[in-house]
Design an enzyme around this catalytic site. Sequence first.
Site, PDB file in Angstrom:
ATOM      1  N   ARG A  14       0.841  -1.192   0.000  1.00  0.00           N
ATOM      2  CA  ARG A  14       0.000   0.000   0.000  1.00  0.00           C
ATOM      3  C   ARG A  14       0.885   1.254   0.000  1.00  0.00           C
ATOM      4  O   ARG A  14       2.102   1.164   0.159  1.00  0.00           O
ATOM      5  CB  ARG A  14      -0.949  -0.003   1.213  1.00  0.00           C
ATOM      6  CG  ARG A  14      -0.182  -0.314   2.493  1.00  0.00           C
ATOM      7  CD  ARG A  14      -0.585   0.438   3.679  1.00  0.00           C
ATOM      8  NE  ARG A  14      -0.514   1.857   3.551  1.00  0.00           N
ATOM      9  CZ  ARG A  14       0.623   2.586   3.638  1.00  0.00           C
ATOM     10  NH1 ARG A  14       1.808   1.991   3.837  1.00  0.00           N
ATOM     11  NH2 ARG A  14       0.605   3.895   3.537  1.00  0.00           N
ATOM     12  N   GLY A  15       0.210   2.428  -0.146  1.00  0.00           N
ATOM     13  CA  GLY A  15       0.959   3.671  -0.326  1.00  0.00           C
ATOM     14  C   GLY A  15       1.096   3.854  -1.830  1.00  0.00           C
ATOM     15  O   GLY A  15       1.491   2.905  -2.533  1.00  0.00           O
ATOM     16  N   ALA A  16       0.771   5.071  -2.301  1.00  0.00           N
ATOM     17  CA  ALA A  16       0.649   5.271  -3.748  1.00  0.00           C
ATOM     18  C   ALA A  16       1.868   4.794  -4.564  1.00  0.00           C
ATOM     19  O   ALA A  16       1.707   4.008  -5.509  1.00  0.00           O
ATOM     20  CB  ALA A  16       0.321   6.727  -4.024  1.00  0.00           C
ATOM     21  N   ASP A  30      -2.298  10.609  -2.601  1.00  0.00           N
ATOM     22  CA  ASP A  30      -2.640   9.570  -3.576  1.00  0.00           C
ATOM     23  C   ASP A  30      -2.962  10.133  -4.952  1.00  0.00           C
ATOM     24  O   ASP A  30      -2.831   9.457  -5.952  1.00  0.00           O
ATOM     25  CB  ASP A  30      -3.805   8.727  -3.065  1.00  0.00           C
ATOM     26  CG  ASP A  30      -3.321   7.824  -1.956  1.00  0.00           C
ATOM     27  OD1 ASP A  30      -3.174   8.307  -0.824  1.00  0.00           O
ATOM     28  OD2 ASP A  30      -3.020   6.643  -2.240  1.00  0.00           O
ATOM     29  N   ASN A  67      -5.744  12.296  -0.016  1.00  0.00           N
ATOM     30  CA  ASN A  67      -4.853  11.480   0.818  1.00  0.00           C
ATOM     31  C   ASN A  67      -5.730  10.751   1.829  1.00  0.00           C
ATOM     32  O   ASN A  67      -6.957  10.914   1.844  1.00  0.00           O
ATOM     33  CB  ASN A  67      -3.793  12.350   1.507  1.00  0.00           C
ATOM     34  CG  ASN A  67      -2.718  11.514   2.187  1.00  0.00           C
ATOM     35  OD1 ASN A  67      -2.193  10.569   1.591  1.00  0.00           O
ATOM     36  ND2 ASN A  67      -2.400  11.812   3.430  1.00  0.00           N
ATOM     37  N   LYS A  68      -5.123   9.949   2.652  1.00  0.00           N
ATOM     38  CA  LYS A  68      -5.843   9.124   3.623  1.00  0.00           C
ATOM     39  C   LYS A  68      -6.935   9.898   4.350  1.00  0.00           C
ATOM     40  O   LYS A  68      -6.727  11.058   4.718  1.00  0.00           O
ATOM     41  CB  LYS A  68      -4.809   8.556   4.605  1.00  0.00           C
ATOM     42  CG  LYS A  68      -5.332   7.711   5.722  1.00  0.00           C
ATOM     43  CD  LYS A  68      -6.195   6.562   5.248  1.00  0.00           C
ATOM     44  CE  LYS A  68      -5.536   5.687   4.205  1.00  0.00           C
ATOM     45  NZ  LYS A  68      -6.487   4.836   3.462  1.00  0.00           N
ATOM     46  N   GLN A  79      -2.749   2.983   9.839  1.00  0.00           N
ATOM     47  CA  GLN A  79      -1.443   3.044   9.154  1.00  0.00           C
ATOM     48  C   GLN A  79      -0.439   3.892   9.938  1.00  0.00           C
ATOM     49  O   GLN A  79       0.767   3.654   9.868  1.00  0.00           O
ATOM     50  CB  GLN A  79      -1.603   3.641   7.740  1.00  0.00           C
ATOM     51  CG  GLN A  79      -2.244   2.713   6.727  1.00  0.00           C
ATOM     52  CD  GLN A  79      -3.749   2.900   6.666  1.00  0.00           C
ATOM     53  OE1 GLN A  79      -4.375   3.317   7.641  1.00  0.00           O
ATOM     54  NE2 GLN A  79      -4.347   2.575   5.545  1.00  0.00           N
ATOM     55  N   ARG A  95      -7.614  -0.865  -6.985  1.00  0.00           N
ATOM     56  CA  ARG A  95      -7.927   0.291  -6.121  1.00  0.00           C
ATOM     57  C   ARG A  95      -8.101   1.525  -7.024  1.00  0.00           C
ATOM     58  O   ARG A  95      -7.346   1.688  -7.978  1.00  0.00           O
ATOM     59  CB  ARG A  95      -6.811   0.552  -5.087  1.00  0.00           C
ATOM     60  CG  ARG A  95      -6.715  -0.525  -4.023  1.00  0.00           C
ATOM     61  CD  ARG A  95      -5.767  -0.130  -2.898  1.00  0.00           C
ATOM     62  NE  ARG A  95      -6.404   0.784  -1.964  1.00  0.00           N
ATOM     63  CZ  ARG A  95      -5.745   1.384  -0.966  1.00  0.00           C
ATOM     64  NH1 ARG A  95      -4.464   1.179  -0.789  1.00  0.00           N
ATOM     65  NH2 ARG A  95      -6.392   2.198  -0.133  1.00  0.00           N
TER      66      ARG A  95
HETATM   67  O1  MRU Z   1      -4.862   3.208   1.943  1.00  0.00           O
HETATM   68  P1  MRU Z   1      -3.378   3.437   1.928  1.00  0.00           P
HETATM   69  O2  MRU Z   1      -2.701   2.940   3.149  1.00  0.00           O
HETATM   70  O3  MRU Z   1      -2.738   2.946   0.644  1.00  0.00           O
HETATM   71  O4  MRU Z   1      -3.237   5.038   1.917  1.00  0.00           O
HETATM   72  C1  MRU Z   1      -1.952   5.569   1.791  1.00  0.00           C
HETATM   73  C2  MRU Z   1      -1.891   7.032   1.939  1.00  0.00           C
HETATM   74  O5  MRU Z   1      -2.884   7.710   2.098  1.00  0.00           O
HETATM   75  C3  MRU Z   1      -0.518   7.660   1.796  1.00  0.00           C
HETATM   76  O6  MRU Z   1      -0.443   8.843   2.526  1.00  0.00           O
HETATM   77  C4  MRU Z   1      -0.220   7.974   0.316  1.00  0.00           C
HETATM   78  O7  MRU Z   1      -0.477   6.873  -0.494  1.00  0.00           O
HETATM   79  C5  MRU Z   1       1.186   8.427   0.122  1.00  0.00           C
HETATM   80  S1  MRU Z   1       2.373   7.136   0.316  1.00  0.00           S
HETATM   81  C6  MRU Z   1       3.885   7.811  -0.033  1.00  0.00           C
END
Ligand code: MRU
Length: 352
Positions: free
Chosen positions: A52-54, A243, A253-254, A202, A95
Amino acid sequence: MSENTVIQSVLLDDENSTLVILDQTLLPNEKLFLRLTSQNQIWEAIYSLRVRGAPAIGIAAGFGAYLGTKESKAETYEALYEDFKKVKEYLASSRPTAVNLFWALDRMETRFKKEEGKTVEEVKKALKEEAENIRKEDETICKTIGENSLSLLKDGMGILTHCNAGTIATAKYGTALAPIYLGKERGINFKVYADETRPLLQGARLTAWELNEAGVDVTLICDNMASIVMKEGKINAVLVGCDRVALNGDTANKIGTSGVAILAKHYGIPFYVHAPLSTIDLKCSTGNDIHIELRPDEEITTKWYEKPMAPEGVKTYNPCFDVTDNSLITAIITEKGIAYPPYNESLPKLFK
Ligand code: MRU
């Protein structure tokens, strides 16, 4: 970040045609690496947030496009392209919000098309190379984002971060956590406050864990404590990842990020978004064009509890990202420099 403390969350084991990922759903209790070989396994790992994470999602998708196409029995370039497109479409459905997923898959397709006229084996080799390039470039990009971000910070500052934009969300360094790691390498230290980041934690499970492992001064707080730490003067800057950034600077973002940005504005604290260019989507004119992922009910009713913490059958609403209005963002920090408002002018310039 010293070489022996680096955690590589997505890597290709070329000899065995296997994608090795750190299962982030098990952290911080278990550090388990999964070996994935099929597109179905990679789709599931992205959907379930094992990876996970973009940026890490983009890297996994690139390798998924390679490994999925590698399984094809096609004997001609054209037949292989038909199979590639199916793999691409399938992985793209894992996703919806992080644009890096689509960016990486499009990049893989561009490379495929460049190989026209080559043998099936040559095309597969080129796909592997492209996926590996995406991973390697991400490491350099994150480091540069970290350098740019560090130029805005001072030793001893209190930093608040939300979710996890750290080394495990990327090839290395992270985006929002990159200045913290680079600072540490140079004797510049910060006091980091990590929001737990409901509902999937997270911040607590991943950010607090990886910063702690790296010896960074990190304090875990619940999401609803951000206001008090800001009011008490403990926070000098908010650093977050993202994201998808729209042309006007609106940033997905999250879930919870926009609330933190509103608080930061109230207390006069700079709010910095960290974004590789691969996360900036100039095709979205505003945040209204960004597709926000909705996730299963059980993530907010039962998942982390021994007993359900909501009445059975209650209606739920579980958006997993929100959009922070560009007016709340002090700057967007990329590998090509720092963009300031008005973003619809500064962001396109970074691509020139
Ligand atoms: O649902 P997730 O855990 O994939 O969400 C991730 C985030 O919101 C991060 O802040 C974002 O992807 C940046 S990661 C460098």
